[in-house]
Design a protein around this motif. Structure first.
Motif, PDB file in Angstrom:
ATOM      1  N   MET A  43      -7.362   2.351  -3.091  1.00  0.00           N
ATOM      2  CA  MET A  43      -7.119   3.049  -1.822  1.00  0.00           C
ATOM      3  C   MET A  43      -7.651   4.468  -1.987  1.00  0.00           C
ATOM      4  O   MET A  43      -7.598   5.030  -3.072  1.00  0.00           O
ATOM      5  CB  MET A  43      -5.620   3.102  -1.522  1.00  0.00           C
ATOM      6  N   ILE A  75       0.850  -1.204   0.000  1.00  0.00           N
ATOM      7  CA  ILE A  75       0.000   0.000   0.000  1.00  0.00           C
ATOM      8  C   ILE A  75       0.882   1.251   0.000  1.00  0.00           C
ATOM      9  O   ILE A  75       0.678   2.179  -0.773  1.00  0.00           O
ATOM     10  CB  ILE A  75      -0.933   0.017   1.242  1.00  0.00           C
ATOM     11  N   SER A  84      -7.827  -1.499   1.502  1.00  0.00           N
ATOM     12  CA  SER A  84      -8.403  -0.980   0.266  1.00  0.00           C
ATOM     13  C   SER A  84      -9.911  -1.196   0.165  1.00  0.00           C
ATOM     14  O   SER A  84     -10.478  -2.037   0.855  1.00  0.00           O
ATOM     15  CB  SER A  84      -7.747  -1.574  -0.990  1.00  0.00           C
TER      16      SER A  84
END
Ligand SMILES: NC(=O)c1ccc[n+]([C@@H]2O[C@H](COP(=O)([O-])OP(=O)(O)OC[C@H]3O[C@@H](n4cnc5c(N)ncnc54)[C@H](O)[C@@H]3O)[C@@H](O)[C@H]2O)c1
Ligand SMILES: [Zn+2]
Ligand SMILES: [Zn+2]
Length: 389
Positions: free
Chosen positions: A52, A44, A129
């Protein structure tokens, strides 16, 4: 409350967000006492996980004290100390009933998005997410736990946070990696990646009967920790991994190969990896599966390739010809954590393993953004970060 939030590639902040509330009768709210940064969070951080959004609260390795319980939750009460699995599971659906908790078909409210990409949806995950539910994560002062009568496991008195925190993810994941190899005793298991997950895979392979573990990485302190567990170590920047594994296995290959690296393999000098990088950079590819390719080539005929390193999309140039002609078995999963929890907690209680061996950094939540960078860059001897909100 304070939480670590995502604001784009390489931009993680510790900031004020609204407190979580009970939204369903089965929920619980916990006050986080310890949480950790996972290698999965680095995907991420590096901007390779889609869906995201600005301000998303990160984190999926969390434990703490129950401060509020929904009215339908008969399992938990205020004051309980619990560890929370990273997988969110209803406990009742087709998959949960069969122990495939990470395949829960109810816990991802955005399952249509996931189905478009993958053909069907896995479980929702904390802080991972909007493809996987858009749930706020546990790198925060408080966490809302959905289906809290299924996932969280109570911590027996007398055990420290450090002993049990990793039951939320990396211990079950490393254990599953070895479990999927179907070891019966005496095998040689090769493990790519000596990060936290690889470390647990190495120790679990020995617990499950492997005679020899070959551990592969390049970071000296990670290789040293693998040697402490009894592994033979190989440095992928210094040695030809395929040649060395063949040398160590009479030219046959390892009985089982574990990929504990995943999508962001470091392989700057290899041609396949250069092509991967170009494709990812030009949006023509999603992953860099160098390690998976190598693991397949290094696996003996009719051996097992166990994949716990995370991949996101469509992988290029996977040597399926090698796999089919030599009878390899592929096994992989996001870990159905709940399946392994009670047994692994017992192992920790019995002293088979003390999961705290992997911790190198303990800090405040406010130090989280800096420590994401330290962990990602493998600076300052960093192997595993624990944060105390
Ligand atoms: N399946 C699951 O449920 C699950 C759960 C947790 C983590 N994961 C995944 O497991 C992987 C490892 O997690 P981690 O926390 O240990 O992360 P990490 O990033 O700390 O560890 C990865 C390690 O791989 C090493 N590496 C990179 N390229 C390599 C190569 N070519 N050969 C050998 N080693 C190489 C790195 O030096 C690093 O030490 C990540 O992909 C993470 O997303 C999966
Ligand atoms: Zn994780
Ligand atoms: Zn379910």
């Amino acid at each position: 409350m304070k939480a670590l939030t995502w604001h784009g590639k390489g931009d993680i902040r510790c900031e004020a967000v609204s407190d979580p509330r009970i939204e369903d009768g089965r929920d619980a709210i916990i006050k986080v006492t310890s949480c950790a940064i996972c290698g999965s969070d680095l995907h991420i951080y590096d901007g390779v996980i889609p869906a995201m959004e600005h301000g998303d609260v990160l984190g999926h390795e969390t434990m703490g004290e129950v401060v509020e319980v929904g009215r339908d939750n008969k399992k938990l009460k205020v004051g309980d100390r619990v560890v929370v699995p990273f997988t969110i599971s209803c406990g009742e659906c087709f998959f949960c009933q069969r122990g495939f908790y990470s395949g829960c078909e109810r816990s991802n409210p955005n399952r249509e998005k996931a189905t478009k990409l993958w053909g069907n949806s896995p479980a929702g995950l904390f802080g991972y997410s909007h493809l996987l539910g858009g749930y706020a994560g546990g790198q925060a002062e408080y966490l809302r736990v959905p289906y809290a009568d299924v996932g969280p496991i109570k911590v027996p008195d007398g055990m420290t946070d450090e002993q049990v925190l990793f039951l939320s993810d990396i211990f079950p994941t490393g254990y599953m990696a070895a479990d999927l190899c179907n070891l019966t005793g005496g095998e040689t298991v090769a493990v790519w990646g000596c990060g936290p997950v690889g470390q647990f895979a190495i120790r679990s392979a020995f617990l499950l009967g492997a005679e020899r573990v070959i551990a592969i990485d390049t970071v000296p302190e990670r290789l040293a920790l693998a040697r402490q567990a009894g592994a033979v170590t190989l440095d992928f920047k210094e040695e030809d991994i395929y040649d060395r594994i063949m040398e160590l296995t009479k030219g046959r290959g390892a009985d089982a190969c574990i990929d504990a690296v995943g999508s962001e393999a470091d392989a700057t000098a290899s041609l396949d990896s250069i092509i991967d990088r170009v494709k990812v950079a030009t949006f023509m590819g999603t992953d860099r599966p160098h390690v998976l390719r190598q693991a397949i080539h290094c696996c003996r005929n009719f051996g097992t390739v166990s994949i716990v390193g995370v991949y996101g999309g469509l992988l290029d140039k996977i040597p399926m010809g090698s796999a089919i002609n030599r009878g390899l078995t592929f096994r992989m999963a996001q870990t159905p954590v709940q399946k392994y929890l009670p047994m692994l907690l017992e192992r920790v209680q019995k002293g088979d393993i003390d999961p705290s061996f992997v911790i190198t950094h303990t800090a405040r939540l406010e130090d989280g953004p800096d420590l994401y960078k330290t962990f990602r860059d493998k600076k300052d001897g960093c192997i595993k970060v624990v944060l105390k909100p």
